[in-house]
Design an enzyme around this catalytic site. Structure first.
Site, PDB file in Angstrom:
ATOM      1  N   SER A  45       9.974   5.471  13.708  1.00 26.14           N
ATOM      2  CA  SER A  45       9.911   4.032  13.472  1.00 26.14           C
ATOM      3  C   SER A  45       8.504   3.564  13.124  1.00 26.14           C
ATOM      4  O   SER A  45       8.320   2.455  12.622  1.00 26.14           O
ATOM      5  CB  SER A  45      10.420   3.263  14.699  1.00 26.14           C
ATOM      6  N   GLY A  55      14.718   2.983  13.587  1.00 31.28           N
ATOM      7  CA  GLY A  55      14.157   3.415  12.321  1.00 31.28           C
ATOM      8  C   GLY A  55      13.169   2.402  11.770  1.00 31.28           C
ATOM      9  O   GLY A  55      13.082   1.271  12.259  1.00 31.28           O
ATOM     10  N   GLY A 103      11.070   0.044   8.703  1.00 36.57           N
ATOM     11  CA  GLY A 103      11.344  -0.749   7.519  1.00 36.57           C
ATOM     12  C   GLY A 103      12.008  -2.076   7.803  1.00 36.57           C
ATOM     13  O   GLY A 103      12.252  -2.463   8.947  1.00 36.57           O
ATOM     14  N   CYS A 109      17.686  -0.778  18.264  1.00 39.93           N
ATOM     15  CA  CYS A 109      16.548  -1.147  17.406  1.00 39.93           C
ATOM     16  C   CYS A 109      16.997  -1.487  15.988  1.00 39.93           C
ATOM     17  O   CYS A 109      17.585  -2.524  15.765  1.00 39.93           O
ATOM     18  CB  CYS A 109      15.499  -0.041  17.442  1.00 39.93           C
ATOM     19  N   PHE A 110      16.723  -0.623  15.018  1.00 41.37           N
ATOM     20  CA  PHE A 110      17.162  -0.881  13.647  1.00 41.37           C
ATOM     21  C   PHE A 110      18.676  -1.042  13.615  1.00 41.37           C
ATOM     22  O   PHE A 110      19.214  -1.881  12.883  1.00 41.37           O
ATOM     23  CB  PHE A 110      16.720   0.269  12.742  1.00 41.37           C
ATOM     24  N   ASN A 136       9.720  -0.922  19.962  1.00 38.56           N
ATOM     25  CA  ASN A 136       8.957  -0.645  18.755  1.00 38.56           C
ATOM     26  C   ASN A 136       9.672  -1.325  17.599  1.00 38.56           C
ATOM     27  O   ASN A 136      10.460  -0.714  16.891  1.00 38.56           O
ATOM     28  CB  ASN A 136       8.849   0.862  18.498  1.00 38.56           C
ATOM     29  N   GLY A 184       9.275  -4.679  14.543  1.00 37.85           N
ATOM     30  CA  GLY A 184       8.564  -5.791  13.932  1.00 37.85           C
ATOM     31  C   GLY A 184       9.494  -6.815  13.322  1.00 37.85           C
ATOM     32  O   GLY A 184       9.044  -7.818  12.775  1.00 37.85           O
ATOM     33  N   PHE A 185      10.820  -6.552  13.391  1.00 39.61           N
ATOM     34  CA  PHE A 185      11.828  -7.471  12.875  1.00 39.61           C
ATOM     35  C   PHE A 185      12.813  -7.788  14.001  1.00 39.61           C
ATOM     36  O   PHE A 185      12.917  -7.043  14.975  1.00 39.61           O
ATOM     37  CB  PHE A 185      12.575  -6.853  11.689  1.00 39.61           C
ATOM     38  N   HIS A 206      14.583   0.574  23.351  1.00 43.76           N
ATOM     39  CA  HIS A 206      14.858   2.012  23.404  1.00 43.76           C
ATOM     40  C   HIS A 206      15.345   2.430  24.784  1.00 43.76           C
ATOM     41  O   HIS A 206      14.546   2.732  25.664  1.00 43.76           O
ATOM     42  CB  HIS A 206      13.585   2.796  23.077  1.00 43.76           C
ATOM     43  N   GLU A 235      16.575   5.198  25.571  1.00 48.49           N
ATOM     44  CA  GLU A 235      16.330   6.624  25.806  1.00 48.49           C
ATOM     45  C   GLU A 235      14.905   6.876  26.306  1.00 48.49           C
ATOM     46  O   GLU A 235      14.608   7.965  26.799  1.00 48.49           O
ATOM     47  CB  GLU A 235      16.588   7.421  24.522  1.00 48.49           C
TER      48      GLU A 235
END
Length: 396
Positions: A55, A240, A242, A268-269, A310, A312-313, A365, A367
């Site tokens: 990520s 991930g 982007g 996350c993503f 982690n 940023g979006f 996360h 995990e």
């Protein structure tokens, strides 16, 4: 007599932000030039896991903890096959590692993998700058590259691509599908889409008796449906890098998963893509959440978890009450949805739960060992969801 590598004099290095602010320090890791998005991580430990988290692809990570490298690097704790960060910024690197599991120094690992870094700068001042101005592009320059003027280096940084609008999952995903066998008796089969997956995720799923089929980010719904004897019992979308607004193909696949009523779990993503699949928007945070000490409330129980982040979006969804997911372009709607988790620092959406579909996700996360096990129940929920779905006779 020559000095050991970790005691040899360091060359000059300079860090330059896209707004022209510069920090002068010493080279750390590989020598050369790198550019990326400047972000800061607040974890005091776990730097090896941070460095190897896909990520962080195309990001220059600033460590807020002053001492980094104390425990060295080993071959067991990496979350993927390589270091993914574009650059690394520390204040006081360890002179030598001291840990019984250490196999090499952190700087040796950075140097061997070509990761350009800088040390000896005021990382607190840099972090405050990023908090006030927001995440931005940055460059680290050492060796001959550090001899250019700040104006020249700033121009180089401003030419780097922005993170907003970046489609990066395909750059970090596995090239070929692979299987992580269930530990003990096999109970379920899960198709996991690798958007930048961390190794510990399929490991923990496997400990639940799940046979995990990890697929490339480009996998189609037909390829997902081909997993297992009668299709997968569940589908997982990983973390991930982007901008989630670029992931139209992955969102289309996820909508097919939801249409088929296959139990879904995303992190996350994967949480951002579930939000998009349900009709919500996403947006870029000012400086994001990165670290292992972020407080999140599970609104279904009222418990507060210490979690690892982690991102940023984030998903733009109403925080209060149940809402009906907006219909997509084809008129498909997915029923009632609620925000299940929220960050207590800034009220950012940290989880979604579908009330009329077997699907949920979290932005952090589970995990990772923050808490250290505060979020482990999320894997149990996935098992319960698949069990309930089987009993109802749903799915493929």
């Amino acid at each position: 007599m020559t000095s050991p590598a970790h005691l040899a004099p360091r060359g000059a290095a300079v860090l330059v932000l896209e707004d022209g602010r510069a920090f002068h320090g010493e080279a750390y890791g590989a020598t050369g030039q790198t550019v990326g998005e400047a972000v800061f991580s607040t974890g005091m430990t776990g730097y090896q896991e941070t460095l190897t988290d896909p990520s962080y692809h195309r990001q220059v990570v600033v460590m807020t903890a002053p001492h980094v490298g104390n425990t060295g690097v080993n071959d067991e704790d990496g979350e993927s096959r390589r270091i993914w960060v574009a650059g690394y910024v520390v204040r006081d690197p360890a002179l030598r590692p001291s840990n019984w599991r250490s196999q090499k120094s952190l700087e040796d690992d950075l140097r061997e993998q070509g990761v350009v870094g800088i040390s000896g700068i005021d990382t607190r001042a840099l972090t405050r700058h990023l908090r006030e101005r927001g995440a931005m592009r940055v460059g680290i320059f050492s060796g001959d590259r550090a001899d250019q003027s700040v104006a020249q280096l700033t121009s180089t940084v401003q030419e780097a691509p922005l993170m907003a609008g970046a489609a990066l999952a395909a750059e970090v995903t596995t090239e070929e599908a692979y299987v992580v066998p269930a530990v003990g008796e096999k109970r379920y089969t899960v198709a996991a889409l690798d958007l930048g997956i961390k190794a510990m995720t399929p490991t923990l799923l496997a400990q639940q008796g799940i046979e995990v089929h990890v697929l490339p980010a480009t996998a189609t719904f037909e390829e997902i449906r081909a997993i297992g004897e009668d299709g997968p019992d569940g589908v997982f979308f990983s973390n991930g890098p982007g901008d989630p607004s670029t992931a139209d193909a992955e969102v289309a696949v996820l909508r097919q998963v939801l249409d088929a009523r296959i139990p879904f779990f995303g992190i996350c993503f994967g949480n951002q893509l579930l939000g998009r699949a349900l009709g919500f928007g996403t947006y870029k945070l000012k400086y994001g959440h990165r670290g292992i000490n972020q407080p999140v409330m599970d609104r279904t129980t009222g418990k507060v978890e210490v979690t690892a982040h982690n991102h940023g979006f984030a998903v733009d969804a109403p925080l209060d009450g149940e809402v009906t997911a907006p219909a997509d372009a084809d008129g498909t709607a997915y029923g009632r949805v609620r925000v299940s988790h929220v960050c207590l620092n800034d009220d950012v959406v940290e989880g979604l739960e579908c009330l009329d579909l077997p699907a949920y996700s979290v932005q952090y996360h589970p995990e990772a060992a923050a808490g250290p096990h505060d979020a482990g129940y999320l894997f149990d929920r996935f098992v319960e969801l698949m069990k309930a779905n089987q009993q109802k006779g749903h799915g493929l």
